[in-house]
Design a protein around this motif. Structure first.
Motif, PDB file in Angstrom:
ATOM      1  N   TYR A 161       0.835  -1.199   0.000  1.00 10.97           N
ATOM      2  CA  TYR A 161       0.000   0.000   0.000  1.00 10.97           C
ATOM      3  C   TYR A 161       0.871   1.250   0.000  1.00 10.97           C
ATOM      4  O   TYR A 161       2.047   1.207   0.359  1.00 10.97           O
ATOM      5  CB  TYR A 161      -0.962   0.027   1.192  1.00 10.97           C
ATOM      6  CG  TYR A 161      -0.329   0.366   2.517  1.00 10.97           C
ATOM      7  CD1 TYR A 161      -0.234   1.688   2.947  1.00 10.97           C
ATOM      8  CD2 TYR A 161       0.160  -0.630   3.347  1.00 10.97           C
ATOM      9  CE1 TYR A 161       0.347   1.996   4.160  1.00 10.97           C
ATOM     10  CE2 TYR A 161       0.731  -0.328   4.559  1.00 10.97           C
ATOM     11  CZ  TYR A 161       0.825   0.998   4.964  1.00 10.97           C
ATOM     12  OH  TYR A 161       1.408   1.299   6.172  1.00 10.97           O
ATOM     13  N   PHE A 162       0.246   2.352  -0.398  1.00 15.24           N
ATOM     14  CA  PHE A 162       0.906   3.653  -0.391  1.00 15.24           C
ATOM     15  C   PHE A 162      -0.024   4.692   0.206  1.00 15.24           C
ATOM     16  O   PHE A 162      -1.196   4.762  -0.149  1.00 15.24           O
ATOM     17  CB  PHE A 162       1.316   4.077  -1.813  1.00 15.24           C
ATOM     18  CG  PHE A 162       2.506   3.330  -2.305  1.00 15.24           C
ATOM     19  CD1 PHE A 162       3.787   3.788  -2.045  1.00 15.24           C
ATOM     20  CD2 PHE A 162       2.348   2.136  -2.983  1.00 15.24           C
ATOM     21  CE1 PHE A 162       4.890   3.061  -2.459  1.00 15.24           C
ATOM     22  CE2 PHE A 162       3.444   1.409  -3.398  1.00 15.24           C
ATOM     23  CZ  PHE A 162       4.720   1.875  -3.138  1.00 15.24           C
ATOM     24  N   ASN A 163       0.523   5.477   1.115  1.00 15.20           N
ATOM     25  CA  ASN A 163      -0.145   6.659   1.635  1.00 15.20           C
ATOM     26  C   ASN A 163       0.755   7.843   1.274  1.00 15.20           C
ATOM     27  O   ASN A 163       1.774   7.674   0.602  1.00 15.20           O
ATOM     28  CB  ASN A 163      -0.397   6.529   3.144  1.00 15.20           C
ATOM     29  CG  ASN A 163       0.874   6.251   3.921  1.00 15.20           C
ATOM     30  OD1 ASN A 163       1.981   6.520   3.453  1.00 15.20           O
ATOM     31  ND2 ASN A 163       0.737   5.708   5.110  1.00 15.20           N
ATOM     32  N   ARG A 215       4.454   7.418   2.276  1.00 16.63           N
ATOM     33  CA  ARG A 215       5.170   6.448   1.432  1.00 16.63           C
ATOM     34  C   ARG A 215       5.383   6.996   0.019  1.00 16.63           C
ATOM     35  O   ARG A 215       6.417   6.729  -0.596  1.00 16.63           O
ATOM     36  CB  ARG A 215       4.411   5.127   1.377  1.00 16.63           C
ATOM     37  CG  ARG A 215       4.556   4.346   2.668  1.00 16.63           C
ATOM     38  CD  ARG A 215       3.813   3.047   2.622  1.00 16.63           C
ATOM     39  NE  ARG A 215       4.076   2.303   3.846  1.00 16.63           N
ATOM     40  CZ  ARG A 215       4.113   0.989   3.935  1.00 16.63           C
ATOM     41  NH1 ARG A 215       3.871   0.246   2.883  1.00 16.63           N
ATOM     42  NH2 ARG A 215       4.366   0.408   5.084  1.00 16.63           N
ATOM     43  N   GLN A 237       8.340   9.187   0.204  1.00 12.74           N
ATOM     44  CA  GLN A 237       9.565   8.383   0.232  1.00 12.74           C
ATOM     45  C   GLN A 237       9.918   7.904  -1.174  1.00 12.74           C
ATOM     46  O   GLN A 237      11.094   7.941  -1.571  1.00 12.74           O
ATOM     47  CB  GLN A 237       9.400   7.162   1.141  1.00 12.74           C
ATOM     48  CG  GLN A 237       9.361   7.459   2.603  1.00 12.74           C
ATOM     49  CD  GLN A 237       9.091   6.189   3.414  1.00 12.74           C
ATOM     50  OE1 GLN A 237       8.668   5.160   2.893  1.00 12.74           O
ATOM     51  NE2 GLN A 237       9.326   6.266   4.714  1.00 12.74           N
ATOM     52  N   LEU A 238       8.917   7.461  -1.914  1.00 12.51           N
ATOM     53  CA  LEU A 238       9.145   6.979  -3.275  1.00 12.51           C
ATOM     54  C   LEU A 238       9.684   8.099  -4.162  1.00 12.51           C
ATOM     55  O   LEU A 238      10.625   7.899  -4.931  1.00 12.51           O
ATOM     56  CB  LEU A 238       7.863   6.376  -3.857  1.00 12.51           C
ATOM     57  CG  LEU A 238       7.988   5.703  -5.216  1.00 12.51           C
ATOM     58  CD1 LEU A 238       8.994   4.555  -5.176  1.00 12.51           C
ATOM     59  CD2 LEU A 238       6.635   5.194  -5.678  1.00 12.51           C
ATOM     60  N   ILE A 255       9.391   0.164  -0.565  1.00 16.06           N
ATOM     61  CA  ILE A 255       8.592   1.086   0.245  1.00 16.06           C
ATOM     62  C   ILE A 255       7.185   0.546   0.487  1.00 16.06           C
ATOM     63  O   ILE A 255       6.674   0.609   1.602  1.00 16.06           O
ATOM     64  CB  ILE A 255       8.555   2.480  -0.427  1.00 16.06           C
ATOM     65  CG1 ILE A 255       9.973   3.067  -0.417  1.00 16.06           C
ATOM     66  CG2 ILE A 255       7.566   3.401   0.264  1.00 16.06           C
ATOM     67  CD1 ILE A 255      10.162   4.273  -1.304  1.00 16.06           C
ATOM     68  N   GLY A 256       6.555   0.000  -0.539  1.00 15.30           N
ATOM     69  CA  GLY A 256       5.177  -0.467  -0.430  1.00 15.30           C
ATOM     70  C   GLY A 256       4.997  -1.696   0.435  1.00 15.30           C
ATOM     71  O   GLY A 256       3.902  -1.977   0.915  1.00 15.30           O
ATOM     72  N   ALA A 303       7.264  -2.295   3.092  1.00 16.58           N
ATOM     73  CA  ALA A 303       8.149  -2.059   4.240  1.00 16.58           C
ATOM     74  C   ALA A 303       7.534  -2.494   5.571  1.00 16.58           C
ATOM     75  O   ALA A 303       8.249  -2.816   6.505  1.00 16.58           O
ATOM     76  CB  ALA A 303       8.545  -0.586   4.308  1.00 16.58           C
ATOM     77  N   HIS A 304       6.219  -2.523   5.651  1.00 19.66           N
ATOM     78  CA  HIS A 304       5.567  -2.914   6.900  1.00 19.66           C
ATOM     79  C   HIS A 304       5.718  -4.408   7.186  1.00 19.66           C
ATOM     80  O   HIS A 304       5.491  -4.839   8.307  1.00 19.66           O
ATOM     81  CB  HIS A 304       4.085  -2.525   6.876  1.00 19.66           C
ATOM     82  CG  HIS A 304       3.352  -3.072   5.692  1.00 19.66           C
ATOM     83  ND1 HIS A 304       3.463  -2.508   4.439  1.00 19.66           N
ATOM     84  CD2 HIS A 304       2.550  -4.135   5.562  1.00 19.66           C
ATOM     85  CE1 HIS A 304       2.741  -3.211   3.589  1.00 19.66           C
ATOM     86  NE2 HIS A 304       2.167  -4.207   4.245  1.00 19.66           N
ATOM     87  N   LYS A 346      11.794  -4.973   6.050  1.00 16.97           N
ATOM     88  CA  LYS A 346      12.572  -4.097   5.175  1.00 16.97           C
ATOM     89  C   LYS A 346      13.676  -4.881   4.473  1.00 16.97           C
ATOM     90  O   LYS A 346      14.448  -5.583   5.105  1.00 16.97           O
ATOM     91  CB  LYS A 346      13.155  -2.939   5.973  1.00 16.97           C
ATOM     92  CG  LYS A 346      12.087  -2.013   6.472  1.00 16.97           C
ATOM     93  CD  LYS A 346      12.658  -0.741   7.022  1.00 16.97           C
ATOM     94  CE  LYS A 346      11.487   0.102   7.479  1.00 16.97           C
ATOM     95  NZ  LYS A 346      11.677   1.486   7.366  1.00 16.97           N
ATOM     96  N   SER A 378      -3.687   4.420  -3.754  1.00 18.95           N
ATOM     97  CA  SER A 378      -3.394   5.533  -2.859  1.00 18.95           C
ATOM     98  C   SER A 378      -4.318   6.718  -3.128  1.00 18.95           C
ATOM     99  O   SER A 378      -4.455   7.605  -2.294  1.00 18.95           O
ATOM    100  CB  SER A 378      -1.945   5.995  -3.026  1.00 18.95           C
ATOM    101  OG  SER A 378      -1.780   6.689  -4.257  1.00 18.95           O
TER     102      SER A 378
END
Length: 125
Positions: free
Chosen positions: A16-18, A21, A24-25, A53-54, A56-57, A60, A95
């Protein structure tokens, strides 16, 4: 923000991306999200950064780790387009950064009559 199932690197994983994130990208790619999307510069380097990044949760990993796993999967018959690029684009679209039309193109099962009107209104602007 939409969580996109993505189990190529591990069972039960999703991407996912918020806004954080996406920021960061942009930073690691050296250009804006709109540039990556509009110029269709979604190359292998950017793709590995999207995974880094997507996902990372979950855990890593660096770009090389993702590149090596992708190579292994491709050698086992995975499709670069269907198994890697499509989920990455869906996660970016999820997102909301690409607008309603892109979101519902990626997730047509969520398209309601109200959403159809929202997409139509967005296209008018």
């Amino acid at each position: 923000m939409k969580k996109v199932p993505f189990e190529m690197f591990g069972e039960g994983q999703y991407m996912y991306f918020n806004i954080a994130r996406l920021m960061q990208l942009e930073q690691v790619c050296g250009c804006g999200i709109s540039s990556i999307i509009s110029k269709q510069e979604l190359n292998l380097g950017v793709l590995t950064k999207i995974f880094m990044i997507g996902l990372a949760h979950h855990k890593k990993h660096n770009e090389l780790w993702y590149a090596q796993r992708m190579q292994e999967m491709l050698e086992k018959g995975a499709s670069l387009e269907d198994d890697f690029y499509v989920p990455a684009v869906k996660a970016l679209a999820g997102s909301g950064i690409m607008g309603k039309a892109a979101y519902y193109a990626a997730f047509p099962e969520e398209l309601t009559e109200k959403a159809k009107q929202d997409v139509a209104d967005e296209k008018k602007d």
